[in-house]
Scaffold this motif. Sequence first.
Motif, mmCIF file in Angstrom:
data_model
loop_
_atom_site.group_PDB
_atom_site.id
_atom_site.type_symbol
_atom_site.label_atom_id
_atom_site.label_comp_id
_atom_site.label_asym_id
_atom_site.label_seq_id
_atom_site.Cartn_x
_atom_site.Cartn_y
_atom_site.Cartn_z
ATOM 1 N N GLY A 152 -7.193 6.126 9.283
ATOM 2 C CA GLY A 152 -6.741 7.506 9.229
ATOM 3 C C GLY A 152 -5.828 7.844 8.085
ATOM 4 N N ALA A 153 -5.772 7.000 7.059
ATOM 5 C CA ALA A 153 -4.814 7.262 5.988
ATOM 6 C C ALA A 153 -5.380 6.815 4.646
ATOM 7 C CB ALA A 153 -3.499 6.529 6.257
ATOM 8 N N ASP A 154 -5.524 7.757 3.721
ATOM 9 C CA ASP A 154 -6.041 7.421 2.393
ATOM 10 C C ASP A 154 -5.176 6.386 1.687
ATOM 11 O OD1 ASP A 154 -8.239 8.997 2.490
ATOM 12 O OD2 ASP A 154 -7.472 10.594 1.221
ATOM 13 N N GLY A 155 -3.864 6.428 1.919
ATOM 14 C CA GLY A 155 -2.970 5.558 1.170
ATOM 15 C C GLY A 155 -3.143 4.093 1.446
ATOM 16 N N ASN A 215 -1.324 11.512 -4.649
ATOM 17 C CA ASN A 215 -1.186 10.068 -4.538
ATOM 18 C C ASN A 215 -2.516 9.336 -4.489
ATOM 19 O OD1 ASN A 215 1.645 9.836 -4.644
ATOM 20 N ND2 ASN A 215 1.805 10.525 -2.542
ATOM 21 N N ASN A 216 -3.599 10.071 -4.692
ATOM 22 C CA ASN A 216 -4.907 9.440 -4.883
ATOM 23 C C ASN A 216 -5.388 9.581 -6.332
ATOM 24 O OD1 ASN A 216 -5.117 8.830 -2.112
ATOM 25 N ND2 ASN A 216 -5.802 10.911 -1.686
ATOM 26 N N THR A 217 -4.563 10.123 -7.191
ATOM 27 C CA THR A 217 -4.963 10.432 -8.562
ATOM 28 C C THR A 217 -4.417 9.401 -9.538
ATOM 29 O OG1 THR A 217 -3.030 11.802 -9.053
ATOM 30 C CG2 THR A 217 -4.881 12.883 -7.927
ATOM 31 N N ILE A 218 -4.535 9.685 -10.814
ATOM 32 C CA ILE A 218 -4.087 8.754 -11.847
ATOM 33 C C ILE A 218 -2.580 8.517 -11.761
ATOM 34 C CG2 ILE A 218 -3.743 10.543 -13.612
ATOM 35 C CD1 ILE A 218 -5.116 6.939 -14.118
ATOM 36 N N SER A 219 -1.812 9.449 -11.224
ATOM 37 C CA SER A 219 -0.371 9.218 -11.073
ATOM 38 C C SER A 219 -0.110 7.995 -10.209
ATOM 39 C CB SER A 219 0.300 10.449 -10.452
ATOM 40 O OG SER A 219 0.167 11.579 -11.283
ATOM 41 N N ASP A 220 -0.824 7.896 -9.106
ATOM 42 C CA ASP A 220 -0.706 6.745 -8.219
ATOM 43 C C ASP A 220 -1.250 5.488 -8.895
ATOM 44 O OD1 ASP A 220 -0.312 5.713 -5.341
ATOM 45 O OD2 ASP A 220 -2.408 5.222 -5.718
ATOM 46 N N GLY A 221 -2.393 5.620 -9.549
ATOM 47 C CA GLY A 221 -2.979 4.469 -10.224
ATOM 48 C C GLY A 221 -2.077 3.893 -11.286
ATOM 49 N N LEU A 222 -1.405 4.739 -12.045
ATOM 50 C CA LEU A 222 -0.499 4.258 -13.088
ATOM 51 C C LEU A 222 0.703 3.536 -12.501
ATOM 52 C CD1 LEU A 222 -0.532 7.280 -15.555
ATOM 53 C CD2 LEU A 222 -1.347 4.969 -16.038
ATOM 54 N N ARG A 223 1.202 4.030 -11.365
ATOM 55 C CA ARG A 223 2.359 3.362 -10.759
ATOM 56 C C ARG A 223 2.008 1.934 -10.372
ATOM 57 N NH1 ARG A 223 5.002 2.554 -5.750
ATOM 58 N NH2 ARG A 223 3.328 3.499 -4.539
ATOM 59 N N MET A 259 0.868 -1.183 0.000
ATOM 60 C CA MET A 259 0.000 0.000 0.000
ATOM 61 C C MET A 259 0.899 1.226 0.000
ATOM 62 S SD MET A 259 -1.184 0.413 3.960
ATOM 63 C CE MET A 259 -0.010 0.339 5.302
ATOM 64 N N ASN A 260 0.290 2.396 -0.022
ATOM 65 C CA ASN A 260 1.022 3.660 0.124
ATOM 66 C C ASN A 260 1.269 3.906 1.604
ATOM 67 O OD1 ASN A 260 1.011 4.178 -2.598
ATOM 68 N ND2 ASN A 260 -0.817 5.440 -2.539
ATOM 69 N N GLN A 261 2.314 3.318 2.125
ATOM 70 C CA GLN A 261 2.540 3.374 3.562
ATOM 71 C C GLN A 261 3.314 4.622 3.963
ATOM 72 O OE1 GLN A 261 5.292 0.556 5.298
ATOM 73 N NE2 GLN A 261 3.873 0.166 6.989
ATOM 74 N N PRO A 268 5.162 10.672 2.459
ATOM 75 C CA PRO A 268 4.027 11.503 2.053
ATOM 76 C C PRO A 268 2.953 10.759 1.264
ATOM 77 C CG PRO A 268 5.794 11.759 0.473
ATOM 78 C CD PRO A 268 6.300 10.786 1.510
ATOM 79 N N ARG A 269 3.181 9.480 0.943
ATOM 80 C CA ARG A 269 2.246 8.813 0.028
ATOM 81 C C ARG A 269 0.839 8.715 0.592
ATOM 82 N NH1 ARG A 269 4.183 6.985 -4.642
ATOM 83 N NH2 ARG A 269 6.393 6.487 -4.845
ATOM 84 N N ASP A 270 0.692 8.640 1.902
ATOM 85 C CA ASP A 270 -0.652 8.492 2.451
ATOM 86 C C ASP A 270 -1.296 9.827 2.804
ATOM 87 O OD1 ASP A 270 0.808 9.173 4.663
ATOM 88 O OD2 ASP A 270 0.045 7.585 5.954
ATOM 89 N N ARG A 271 -0.617 10.939 2.517
ATOM 90 C CA ARG A 271 -1.183 12.237 2.882
ATOM 91 C C ARG A 271 -1.346 13.185 1.698
ATOM 92 N NH1 ARG A 271 -1.807 13.547 8.369
ATOM 93 N NH2 ARG A 271 -2.297 15.639 7.655
ATOM 94 N N LEU A 272 -0.695 12.920 0.587
ATOM 95 C CA LEU A 272 -0.718 13.856 -0.527
ATOM 96 C C LEU A 272 -1.888 13.576 -1.456
ATOM 97 C CD1 LEU A 272 3.055 14.119 -1.498
ATOM 98 C CD2 LEU A 272 1.717 15.614 -0.007
ATOM 99 N N PHE A 273 -2.568 14.635 -1.858
ATOM 100 C CA PHE A 273 -3.693 14.512 -2.780
ATOM 101 C C PHE A 273 -3.279 13.804 -4.067
ATOM 102 C CE2 PHE A 273 -5.977 16.255 -6.455
ATOM 103 C CZ PHE A 273 -7.280 15.940 -6.127
#
Length: 697
Positions: free
Chosen positions: A369-372, A334-342, A322-324, A327-332
């Motif tokens: 407590g973490a989107d990532g 990292n919820n977008t297509i940039s994260d999805g493509l990775r 996961m995005n542990q 900043p991966r679990d706090r940055l907007f």
Amino acid sequence: MRRRSAWMVRLATAVVVVGSLVASTATGGTAHRPAPPPTAVVDWSAERQTVDGFGGAFAFHKAGGIQRLGEPLASRMLDMIFDDQAGIGLDIVRVMVGDGGVWGDQSYDGPTQTIAPEPGMFVWDQPDWAQRKADFDAHQVWLMRQAQVRGVETILASVWSPPAWMKQNNSVTSAGSAGLPNKLRPDMYQAFADYLAEYVLGYEREFGIRITHLSPTNEPDITTGYSSCQWTAEELRVLVRDHLGPTFERRGVAAKIVLGEGVGFHEGYALPAITDPAANQHVDVVAAHGYSGLIDDATRAAPTAFTTSHALGKTIWQTEYMNQGAPRDRLFVNNTISDGLRYATLIGNLFDETRLNAYFWWWPVANNGADGSDLIRLVNTGTPQSGNPTENGQYRIFKRYYTFGQYSRFIDPGDVMIGATRTPVPGVTLTAYKDEATHDFTIVVVNNNADDVPLTVDLAGGFPLPPESRQDCKKGGWATFVNPMFRNQGECVSHVAAGKGPRPSVVPYRTSGNENMKKLADIRTHGGSFSTNLRGRSVTTFVPKWSELPALPDRKDVFSTYLAEENDGQSAGLRVVTTPEHGRVVTGVRDGSHLRWANVNFADGSAAGFADQKGQLRLHATVAPKAGGVIEARIDGPNGPLVGSMTVPPGSGADWVTATTWIDTSPGAANGFHDLYLVFTGDDGALFAVDRAEFSD
């Protein structure tokens, strides 16, 4: 730049014309034929490893958050995860073998009860078991049953820690007796093996749940304040060889043994066992997590990570990632297509290069407590999670849910990976899979380029495509078809002439910056090939027409880009034109014009998901101003509640600018699901051209 091809004719005497596939010579302007698009070959006959599926974990009571939603929302969440008609079709559930620890909150993040709270006694042998049974490991038992109802047949149970009474420090965590290791006692190896055998047998007998895979460790390389237990690779060899394997055989335990599950993505924790023939015979799966050891911006494994496993023909699973952490679990972003493509790139690389058999996400759905950490996050009230429910009925679906699903929804357990041109053009990766019995196939293409890329796919090696013409039926061709089958040439010719049966076409599904697994128009195959245009920064999955799935419900989100020309409704007089800078845009915007996008999920209005960021949501509009004016963000109608407003000064109409406004996300405003309207006001004449709208924190 976006939505504009970067593939241009390059000749020694050519002048490259940006945005065009036609080049003119420098000497006379003579037009040349467009260069052929890149081609990928997919070979039906080039069989590779068998896929075991895609999975996710529900440890630490995360299924409880789904239960507390109530109906119909709880079933919707389960369908979105496990159903390939309404969701992404996960095939494997990973659960935690309860250890009876008391750390954390027993409703939200703690461990579950153990089947052996003390030596020599299992819970189902105690006199009050009939009364206690309904509450025992209730969240995970419910989740496993719900998954089974939706077709899940594979369940992996992993041990974070043995019960405290088996441990050297007398604790399931790193706490406990001062100075003593967080490890299993040397005299408890056989008791631990008996305990795991009883767990598998007891869950089937008492709950009707068949545990198909058992891992004696979770991350044996760390000791933590939550359930954990350290092991060396040599200790795991001894455990499997002398205790766990023989005990499973003796007691008729059918669960397969999964070994490793270290933090780093490599075979190290299984290596001594699989190189010892006496232990290796009991090891069915070599598993690892992806938190360290990945390379190339965490999009592939080290080439030697599983060298011995490959040589021995072992099954390989990636069982947690996961995005542990920040900043991966706090940055907007990292919820977008940039994260999805990775993640889409990583999954394809692991199946191709590491010969992976199964890929897991950490928590598919969770209240935390973490989107990532999640594919879908249940929004909470922000109050302390200690006994009282905090779910508010809203949820956030991240782009990684869809890009993960571009694989998991269409690839089933038992499918076989087949050979394909891995990188038909720089920035584009392709993998392919088949089901020999049903003749289904899945081709997943990831385009990491900013620009669109044309691609031709040649289906070679005996792909079971329907006949396209009478010519296909001649000279014995009729006898080669399996979908459908013909008794003679005449039947084949009649079939083609009547246009019966499966169409020779593929169906694409695409996730991009502005699309969430959108089902696109069929693409006809011709001569065993099809051509497509890969949208910039996208993942596209192609399946044959006869195995198409329905489009997913249209749920838009604040993590997507909103292209003006791809709206769900617009006022009269607007038109789409193509510009060299921004591709297709909307023009003709005048006072009172509007654009509409349906069913946008604002959830609780936060962009990055944390309670302290609630309400921090901005909207940006990219426009080329002429007379200028005001852009109003409204919900549910062009005269609906105003949730934001931005002023655009006059301009030349040739320069693109970005206007920004904060969005009102209070209850009754942009909160939950709403249609989004951009309403344009100003003086007479053309106000501006509109390219896109997008959100941020």
